[in-house]
Write a protein that holds these residues in place. Structure first.
Motif, mmCIF file in Angstrom:
data_model
loop_
_atom_site.group_PDB
_atom_site.id
_atom_site.type_symbol
_atom_site.label_atom_id
_atom_site.label_comp_id
_atom_site.label_asym_id
_atom_site.label_seq_id
_atom_site.Cartn_x
_atom_site.Cartn_y
_atom_site.Cartn_z
ATOM 1 N N THR A 152 35.534 33.785 36.619
ATOM 2 C CA THR A 152 35.659 33.538 35.048
ATOM 3 C C THR A 152 36.945 33.867 34.597
ATOM 4 O OG1 THR A 152 34.565 35.533 34.567
ATOM 5 C CG2 THR A 152 33.199 33.795 34.614
ATOM 6 N N ARG A 153 37.416 34.784 34.802
ATOM 7 C CA ARG A 153 38.803 35.388 34.237
ATOM 8 C C ARG A 153 40.107 34.028 34.802
ATOM 9 N NH1 ARG A 153 40.035 41.437 33.257
ATOM 10 N NH2 ARG A 153 42.151 40.720 34.297
ATOM 11 N N HIS A 154 39.910 33.938 35.768
ATOM 12 C CA HIS A 154 40.959 33.010 36.341
ATOM 13 C C HIS A 154 40.476 31.513 36.291
ATOM 14 C CE1 HIS A 154 43.502 36.320 37.964
ATOM 15 N NE2 HIS A 154 42.557 36.775 38.020
ATOM 16 N N GLN A 155 39.397 31.169 35.854
ATOM 17 C CA GLN A 155 38.866 29.891 35.731
ATOM 18 C C GLN A 155 38.953 28.936 36.927
ATOM 19 O OE1 GLN A 155 41.412 28.723 32.411
ATOM 20 N NE2 GLN A 155 39.911 29.320 30.852
ATOM 21 N N CYS A 156 38.435 29.648 37.815
ATOM 22 C CA CYS A 156 38.449 29.189 39.249
ATOM 23 C C CYS A 156 37.556 27.755 39.355
ATOM 24 C CB CYS A 156 37.859 30.126 40.142
ATOM 25 S SG CYS A 156 38.909 31.446 40.607
ATOM 26 N N GLU A 157 37.921 26.771 40.153
ATOM 27 C CA GLU A 157 36.972 25.573 40.181
ATOM 28 C C GLU A 157 35.908 25.712 41.228
ATOM 29 O OE1 GLU A 157 39.631 22.272 40.301
ATOM 30 O OE2 GLU A 157 40.608 22.451 38.371
ATOM 31 N N ASP A 158 36.093 26.437 42.354
ATOM 32 C CA ASP A 158 35.470 26.313 43.289
ATOM 33 C C ASP A 158 34.712 27.917 43.499
ATOM 34 O OD1 ASP A 158 33.794 26.246 45.693
ATOM 35 O OD2 ASP A 158 35.444 24.955 46.901
ATOM 36 N N TYR A 159 33.714 28.194 43.110
ATOM 37 C CA TYR A 159 33.111 29.731 43.056
ATOM 38 C C TYR A 159 32.814 30.125 44.656
ATOM 39 C CZ TYR A 159 29.696 33.390 43.271
ATOM 40 O OH TYR A 159 29.368 34.672 43.747
ATOM 41 N N PHE A 160 32.728 28.936 45.610
ATOM 42 C CA PHE A 160 32.546 29.248 47.079
ATOM 43 C C PHE A 160 33.652 29.501 48.038
ATOM 44 C CE2 PHE A 160 28.505 27.454 45.270
ATOM 45 C CZ PHE A 160 27.689 28.515 45.185
ATOM 46 N N PHE A 164 43.477 32.945 46.720
ATOM 47 C CA PHE A 164 44.248 34.113 46.399
ATOM 48 C C PHE A 164 44.717 33.870 45.133
ATOM 49 C CE2 PHE A 164 48.993 34.953 46.987
ATOM 50 C CZ PHE A 164 48.988 36.251 47.373
ATOM 51 N N LEU A 165 44.688 35.033 44.299
ATOM 52 C CA LEU A 165 44.922 35.057 42.870
ATOM 53 C C LEU A 165 45.950 36.023 42.483
ATOM 54 C CD1 LEU A 165 41.065 35.165 41.872
ATOM 55 C CD2 LEU A 165 42.703 33.071 41.993
ATOM 56 N N TYR A 181 42.495 38.705 46.949
ATOM 57 C CA TYR A 181 41.476 37.588 47.333
ATOM 58 C C TYR A 181 40.088 37.543 46.439
ATOM 59 C CZ TYR A 181 44.996 36.557 50.983
ATOM 60 O OH TYR A 181 46.185 36.386 51.690
ATOM 61 N N ARG A 182 39.808 36.505 45.894
ATOM 62 C CA ARG A 182 38.581 36.281 45.429
ATOM 63 C C ARG A 182 37.658 35.880 46.396
ATOM 64 N NH1 ARG A 182 34.251 33.719 43.666
ATOM 65 N NH2 ARG A 182 35.568 32.029 44.492
ATOM 66 N N ARG A 183 36.305 36.655 46.618
ATOM 67 C CA ARG A 183 35.386 35.758 47.648
ATOM 68 C C ARG A 183 34.216 35.565 46.829
ATOM 69 N NH1 ARG A 183 38.100 39.412 50.505
ATOM 70 N NH2 ARG A 183 38.027 38.172 52.534
ATOM 71 N N PRO A 184 33.121 34.690 47.217
ATOM 72 C CA PRO A 184 31.824 34.800 46.587
ATOM 73 C C PRO A 184 30.966 35.882 47.111
ATOM 74 C CG PRO A 184 31.833 33.295 48.196
ATOM 75 C CD PRO A 184 33.578 33.550 48.143
ATOM 76 N N MET A 185 29.808 36.004 45.974
ATOM 77 C CA MET A 185 28.774 37.319 46.717
ATOM 78 C C MET A 185 28.612 37.267 47.886
ATOM 79 S SD MET A 185 27.386 40.045 45.261
ATOM 80 C CE MET A 185 27.517 39.948 43.437
ATOM 81 N N GLN A 186 28.144 35.902 48.228
ATOM 82 C CA GLN A 186 27.219 35.698 49.643
ATOM 83 C C GLN A 186 28.391 36.235 50.763
ATOM 84 O OE1 GLN A 186 26.198 31.751 49.943
ATOM 85 N NE2 GLN A 186 28.112 30.924 50.309
#
Length: 241
Positions: A152-160, A164-165, A181-186
């Motif tokens: 949400t903070r980086h307004q990513c277009e693809d959650y999955f 690299f942020l 690196y942001r990765r999805p919960m799964q």
């Protein structure tokens, strides 16, 4: 990315040693209390690895509870800061978690990694190594950025997608760009359970004290989870099982 993380934390070492412990509510009243509560209740005589030890705060707390502590960090300046904090009471090594760890199999009872793993794109190598050096029944406890927070903070277009942020940190005496690196919960859960048994998934809540110190941050954290804590156990069978 390895060199970037090393260089960034070399520059932050003084800040972490002198300012972060008391002046960062996110540490003092949020992540650290939750991590400490999740640790095994009895650490006396246990061998603990502080993986991504920074300036040694967790190492100091583990020592206070009677553990035999080894800390590793990619930043040589952080390692120096940890040694200044604790001297010869713990062992500190400058080492990259993405490389083979310099420890024998089944060396540790507990592995603690605070806000470190999101700097690594691939968790396969470090998790294989953590599994190798952790004793049967041993605890692996780690915290990372909450995937919802970064998304949400980086307004990513693809959650999955693992992304690299970069964001700008305003710390005492330094303003610096930090990448991770942001990765999805799964992905966080599946990569963990490939090597370990999942014990507990913790979305920490700030302590009430934080409301007194920084109410705006307290309200924010109660509506927007910032960190995620995972507690897991080695899949290795105990001798009597």
């Amino acid at each position: 990315m390895r060199n970037h993380t090393r260089d960034i934390y070399n520059k932050l070492a003084s800040t972490y040693l002198n300012d972060v412990d008391e002046k960062s509510p996110y540490n003092a009243y949020y992540e650290r209390p939750a991590m400490m509560t999740a640790l095994p209740s009895q650490l006396e005589g246990k061998k603990v690895l502080d993986a991504g030890c920074a300036a040694g705060w967790y190492s100091s707390q583990l020592l206070f509870q009677g553990a035999e502590v080894t800390g590793v960090d990619i930043s040589s300046e952080m390692v120096k800061a940890a040694r200044r904090r604790l001297g010869e009471e713990a062992t500190f090594l400058c080492h990259d978690l993405q490389e083979t760890l310099p420890f024998q199999d089944d060396s540790f009872d507990v592995i603690v990694s605070s806000l470190t793993l999101h700097y690594l794109k691939d968790w396969t190598q470090p998790f294989q190594e953590f599994n190798r050096i952790l004793k049967a029944g041993g605890t692996f406890l780690f915290s990372v950025h909450h995937p919802f927070m970064d998304y949400t903070r980086h307004q990513c277009e693809d959650y999955f997608k693992t992304q690299f942020l970069t964001e700008t940190w305003n710390k005492p005496n330094i303003t610096i760009d930090v990448s991770f690196y942001r990765r999805p919960m799964q992905s966080i859960i599946n990569e963990t359970t490939h090597y370990f048994n999942l014990d507990e998934l913790i979305e920490p809540q700030p302590q009430e004290k934080m409301k007194e110190v920084k109410e705006k941050s307290y309200r924010y954290l109660m509506t927007s989870p910032h960190f995620l804590i995972v507690k897991a156990t080695s899949k290795k069978l105990l001798e009597n099982e």
